[in-house]
Motif scaffolding. Structure first.
Motif, short mmCIF file in Angstrom:
data_model
loop_
_atom_site.label_atom_id
_atom_site.label_comp_id
_atom_site.label_asym_id
_atom_site.label_seq_id
_atom_site.Cartn_x
_atom_site.Cartn_y
_atom_site.Cartn_z
N PRO A 178 0.82 -1.23 0.00
CA PRO A 178 0.00 0.00 0.00
C PRO A 178 0.84 1.27 0.00
N ALA A 179 2.03 1.23 0.62
CA ALA A 179 2.90 2.41 0.62
C ALA A 179 3.36 2.74 -0.80
N MET A 180 3.75 1.72 -1.56
CA MET A 180 4.21 1.93 -2.94
C MET A 180 3.06 2.40 -3.83
N ILE A 181 1.89 1.76 -3.69
CA ILE A 181 0.74 2.15 -4.53
C ILE A 181 0.32 3.58 -4.21
N GLY A 182 0.23 3.90 -2.92
CA GLY A 182 -0.18 5.25 -2.52
C GLY A 182 0.81 6.31 -2.95
N GLY A 183 2.10 6.03 -2.80
CA GLY A 183 3.14 6.98 -3.21
C GLY A 183 3.12 7.22 -4.71
N ALA A 184 2.96 6.15 -5.50
CA ALA A 184 2.92 6.29 -6.96
C ALA A 184 1.71 7.11 -7.39
N LYS A 192 15.43 7.07 -0.23
CA LYS A 192 16.13 6.68 0.99
C LYS A 192 15.51 5.45 1.66
N LEU A 193 14.28 5.13 1.28
CA LEU A 193 13.65 3.89 1.74
C LEU A 193 13.89 2.75 0.75
N LYS A 194 14.75 3.00 -0.26
CA LYS A 194 15.13 2.01 -1.28
C LYS A 194 13.93 1.56 -2.11
N LEU A 195 13.04 2.50 -2.41
CA LEU A 195 11.91 2.22 -3.28
C LEU A 195 12.08 2.82 -4.67
N LEU A 196 13.05 3.71 -4.83
CA LEU A 196 13.35 4.32 -6.12
C LEU A 196 14.86 4.43 -6.28
N PRO A 197 15.35 4.47 -7.53
CA PRO A 197 16.80 4.62 -7.74
C PRO A 197 17.28 5.98 -7.27
N ARG A 198 18.56 6.06 -7.00
CA ARG A 198 19.13 7.33 -6.54
C ARG A 198 19.09 8.36 -7.66
N MET A 206 9.14 1.34 -8.86
CA MET A 206 9.26 1.00 -7.43
C MET A 206 9.31 -0.52 -7.24
N PHE A 207 8.44 -1.24 -7.96
CA PHE A 207 8.38 -2.70 -7.83
C PHE A 207 9.70 -3.34 -8.26
N ILE A 208 10.21 -2.91 -9.41
CA ILE A 208 11.48 -3.46 -9.91
C ILE A 208 12.60 -3.20 -8.92
N TRP A 209 12.64 -2.00 -8.38
CA TRP A 209 13.71 -1.64 -7.44
C TRP A 209 13.61 -2.44 -6.15
#
Length: 664
Positions: free
Chosen positions: A103-109, A328-334, A446-449
């Motif tokens: 839910p965090a990834m879906i909501g953020g996207a 910084k939560l490792k959900l997206l590339p730098r 996000m999912f791939i990362w």
């Protein structure tokens, strides 16, 4: 917008900043909500008093239930050391279940997708108000091209100024938005006073009756337009860290009063003119601009444009913050992050800014009118609100509320939001697919990362650094080899129980023996607290191997070069590291030697037996990594001596190779 510390206490400055930062999005909703409701019901010819009263009643109770009770009363309590937003909420509850990342990834996207649409909708709606000015209409008529061009120019300037920071301009946002809300309230009150019977809309009976009334052509789907009145509620929670919950709670009653007065004023104006044939002939009628007194329209358009720019600015700043937290939560590339202002909240991410500008401009050019854009607006934010409700359930449980209370609260708001989501689905083929497509693209990255990290970490081969101390000691004292560097620093992704990745020891001993005085292994751990700056040392009973755990908050810039130099000075003062006097230096008496940072670039080995799915994920992750920012930029090593080394990434079982010798 402001520094972290001076706006969280209750003060007039804090209340003004809350209006400028927190309420920009929800404060521009009166520009287009009633307009969308009327147009989708067939224009003025399709409405009657029951329809108008029901619509404004739905707006009032949506603002009351979702914005006031869910966000202002409940969600603001779920602050993470003063910070808000869906990722901050996730860090509070992630220990409850590993699946809460979903839910965090879906909501953020979805929230990022919404950030693209807000500038397009609000600025276009404001500029369309120019048509009500006789001089403008006589010159350009209903030509939408001029509206599109002006909108594109404003959006271009808005995104281009981001690189310079908005701290100075940001200080003016609060007073301007206070005047804007006052303007909304006064203009609404002027019209509301012409028909006080609109006060009946406070009775939820009119709202419920409209949903099942034959006068309502959209039926339940009218809620898709009603929801536009509360799209800024999620931003209200996300911006908690800028101003603090008390300033938000104290300023909200005035903001809500002004919003409600304006909606009631638009309703009263509609009741007075909906049968006027002359007004019925107006194309793209917008009750907000039409109800303004004569001579006030040009002021209203100018004011609305400024408010739309401020609302867009708040969403852009929020997008930068959201992406930074996800990284910084490792959900997206730098990505490269810059800080043009004096506060950590003043960040600028060039890649995100460019993508937002291009996407926003494309939406304006493609959809052209605000009415078409409204069809795409709101769908994604209902998803974010639903995901926030899911996380709030776990927060209430972890905060020792009874399970019954947590379940009732979550079910109540979840049911409302599901109804809004279903009602917004009708927008999908009318433009909503754009928001969904953008959210899916962001979610895919996000999912791939995230999956790539899981695959990498599950198969990583770690070795105990302590087992190699004798070899490192011998190498350090082997004067037959030239000194590679005084300090060699490796940035390691994990360092649990004194173990590091095998590739780092391989780089020192096998790839090319690296004789150094001190070997550094630095690991950065992003903490749940936003502004942590701490470190932990383990030297393994040596004076030449230093394991450093850096604990940095998810909002802290990672300047590894600066932190390591502070730590080496600390260790020398404590006598734990010998001095490193330099014979040749611009600085007399320099006692710290030179550094080289070794960065390991990984490639998937051909001898690794990964499944097709895992190989696709890893290849996609490495491809994304190549177009993201360099490690030097991310870790603040642009002006340091850095060397890249490539090692094969061995994941899973290594495929055996069998060669048969050919006989002569």
């Amino acid at each position: 917008m402001t520094t972290k510390h001076n706006t969280k206490k209750i003060s007039m400055a804090g209340l003004l900043v809350a209006m400028g930062v927190v309420y920009g999005d929800i404060g521009t909703s009166p520009l287009y909500v009633m307009k969308a409701i009327v147009e989708d019901n067939g224009g003025l010819r399709g409405i009657n008093p029951e329809f108008v009263l029901g619509s404004v009643s739905l707006i009032f109770w949506t603002l009351t239930l979702l914005t006031t009770i869910k966000y202002v009363v409940i969600a603001l309590n779920a602050d993470n050391h003063g910070e808000g937003g869906i990722f901050s909420l996730y860090t509070l509850v992630r220990k409850g279940s590993k699946y809460l990342i979903v839910p965090a990834m879906i909501g953020g996207a979805a929230l990022l997708a919404d950030g693209v649409l807000t500038p397009a909708v609000t600025v276009t709606t404001a500029i369309e108000g120019l048509r009500g000015i006789p001089q403008f209409f006589d010159r350009f008529g209903n030509n939408q091209n001029i509206i599109v061009i002006i909108t594109l120019v404003i959006i271009f300037v808005l995104f281009m100024v981001q690189r310079f920071g908005t701290e100075i301009v940001g200080k003016a946002f609060g007073p301007i938005m206070f005047l804007w809300f006052t303007f909304l309230g006064v203009m609404g009150l002027i019209n509301f006073s012409q028909d006080w019977t609109v006060i009946r809309a406070l009775n939820p009976y009119y709202a419920i009756r409209l949903l099942f009334s034959p006068d309502n052509r959209l039926g339940l789907f009218i809620l898709g337009n009603i929801f536009l009145a509360t799209t800024g509620a999620e931003a209200l929670y996300s911006d908690l860290g800028h101003v603090g919950k008390l300033n938000i709670r104290l300023s909200w009653p005035y903001v809500k009063l002004c919003l409600v007065l304006n909606y009631f004023g638009q309703a009263a104006w509609l009741l007075n003119i909906y049968q006027n044939q002359e007004v019925q002939q107006i194309n793209n009628l917008n009750p907000f601009f039409q109800m303004l007194p004569k001579g006030w329209l040009i002021i209203g358009v100018g004011f609305a444009t400024i408010a739309a720019v401020i609302a867009s600015q708040a969403l852009i700043t929020g997008s930068f913050t959201l992406v930074s937290e996800a990284i910084k939560l490792k959900l997206l590339p730098r990505l490269k992050i810059m800080y043009p202002g004096n506060s950590i909240g003043q960040m600028y991410i060039p890649a995100v800014n460019l993508i937002l500008w291009l996407a926003c401009s494309l939406i304006v050019v493609t959809f052209r009118t605000s009415h078409h854009m409204e069809a795409a607006y709101g769908l994604s934010i209902t998803v974010t609100m639903l995901m926030t409700t899911v996380l709030l359930y776990f927060y209430l449980i972890q905060s020792n509320y009874s399970k019954w209370f947590a379940w009732i609260v979550s079910f109540f708001f979840g049911a409302i939001e599901i109804i809004f989501f279903i009602s917004s689905i009708v927008k999908f083929f009318h433009g909503g697919f754009v928001a969904v497509l953008m959210a899916i693209i962001i979610l895919a990255v996000m999912f791939i990362w995230e999956q790539g990290n899981i695959i990498r970490e599950s198969a990583a081969e770690d070795v105990a650094l302590k087992d190699y101390i004798p070899q490192l000691a011998e190498l350090r004292d082997d004067h037959s080899l030239p000194l590679y560097q005084t300090n060699v620093v490796f940035l390691v992704p994990d360092m649990a129980e004194g173990k590091v990745g095998r590739q780092f020891v391989y780089s020192i001993l096998d790839k090319r023996p690296k004789r150094a005085r001190v070997y550094w292994f630095v690991h950065v751990e992003v903490t749940d607290e936003p502004y942590t700056k701490e470190y932990q040392i383990d030297m393994m009973d040596t004076d030449f191997v230093v394991q450093v755990n850096l604990f940095l908050g998810f909002r802290v810039q990672q300047e590894i070069n600066v932190y390591v130099r502070q730590i080496i000075h600390d260790l020398m003062k404590q006598g734990r590291l010998p001095k490193q006097p330099q014979t040749y230096s611009l600085t007399p008496g320099r006692e710290v030697g030179d550094f080289q940072f070794i960065l390991i670039d990984e490639v998937i080995s051909n001898v690794t037996t990964l499944s097709k799915w895992e190989r696709q994920i890893m290849q996609a992750k490495l491809a994304i990594k190549k177009i993201a920012t360099t490690p030097e930029t991310w870790f603040g090593l642009e002006y340091s001596e850095v060397k890249h080394e490539t090692v094969p990434l061995l994941i899973g079982v290594t495929r055996k190779t069998w060669l048969k010798e050919r006989k002569n």
